[in-house]
Design a protein around this motif. Structure first.
Motif, PDB file in Angstrom:
ATOM      1  N   ILE A  60     -13.677 -13.218  51.402  1.00 52.51           N
ATOM      2  CA  ILE A  60     -14.776 -13.378  50.455  1.00 52.51           C
ATOM      3  C   ILE A  60     -15.962 -12.580  50.976  1.00 52.51           C
ATOM      4  N   LEU A  61     -16.419 -11.634  50.174  1.00 50.55           N
ATOM      5  CA  LEU A  61     -17.553 -10.807  50.567  1.00 50.55           C
ATOM      6  C   LEU A  61     -18.862 -11.330  49.991  1.00 50.55           C
ATOM      7  N   GLU A  62     -18.784 -11.993  48.838  1.00 55.28           N
ATOM      8  CA  GLU A  62     -19.962 -12.583  48.214  1.00 55.28           C
ATOM      9  C   GLU A  62     -19.545 -13.813  47.434  1.00 55.28           C
ATOM     10  N   GLY A  63     -20.397 -14.802  47.378  1.00 56.66           N
ATOM     11  CA  GLY A  63     -20.146 -15.980  46.567  1.00 56.66           C
ATOM     12  C   GLY A  63     -19.101 -16.911  47.150  1.00 56.66           C
ATOM     13  N   GLU A  64     -18.573 -17.762  46.273  1.00 57.01           N
ATOM     14  CA  GLU A  64     -17.576 -18.746  46.671  1.00 57.01           C
ATOM     15  C   GLU A  64     -16.268 -18.476  45.937  1.00 57.01           C
ATOM     16  N   SER A  65     -15.171 -18.890  46.542  1.00 54.94           N
ATOM     17  CA  SER A  65     -13.872 -18.648  45.941  1.00 54.94           C
ATOM     18  C   SER A  65     -12.874 -19.639  46.492  1.00 54.94           C
ATOM     19  N   ARG A  66     -11.717 -19.659  45.896  1.00 54.68           N
ATOM     20  CA  ARG A  66     -10.595 -20.441  46.418  1.00 54.68           C
ATOM     21  C   ARG A  66      -9.768 -19.532  47.319  1.00 54.68           C
ATOM     22  N   SER A  67      -8.763 -20.097  47.966  1.00 50.74           N
ATOM     23  CA  SER A  67      -8.060 -19.347  49.011  1.00 50.74           C
ATOM     24  C   SER A  67      -6.924 -18.452  48.525  1.00 50.74           C
ATOM     25  N   ARG A  68      -6.398 -18.685  47.333  1.00 47.12           N
ATOM     26  CA  ARG A  68      -5.248 -17.894  46.859  1.00 47.12           C
ATOM     27  C   ARG A  68      -5.664 -17.096  45.633  1.00 47.12           C
ATOM     28  N   HIS A  69      -5.284 -15.809  45.624  1.00 49.65           N
ATOM     29  CA  HIS A  69      -5.652 -14.917  44.531  1.00 49.65           C
ATOM     30  C   HIS A  69      -4.404 -14.222  44.007  1.00 49.65           C
TER      31      HIS A  69
END
Length: 96
Positions: A45-54
């Motif tokens: 993750i370079l910016e913001g928030e995310s979940r672990s699987r894409h």
């Protein structure tokens, strides 16, 4: 015609239970001309928030991506994903 993409951002709660969903998608995605471009590999993750699987799935068109998602067989399969994970799934039209 621009391609269509389904993008998933998922957090697994039950990786073992998720396996049948993933295996069934191996059968369903090609029926709509789709192919996986990314599927749960390493990410940062370079910016913001995310979940672990894409996950990124490419389809010949936006309409094909929607047709895959709305297919009754996929709708049945996604119940497995929903039981084993939380996520955001979106469809995006590519550029020509």
């Amino acid at each position: 015609m621009p391609k269509g993409y389904i993008i998933g951002n998922v957090e697994l709660h039950d990786a073992e239970g998720y396996r049948p969903y993933s295996a069934r998608n191996d059968e369903l995605v090609p029926l709509y001309g789709g192919r996986f471009l990314a599927r749960g590999g390493p990410s940062e993750i370079l910016e913001g928030e995310s979940r672990s699987r894409h996950v990124i799935i490419e389809f010949p068109s936006y309409a094909d991506a929607l047709a895959f998602y709305n297919d009754p067989d996929y709708q049945e399969n996604l119940k497995i994903r929903q039981a084993c994970s939380d996520g955001t799934i979106l469809v995006v039209e590519g550029i020509e």
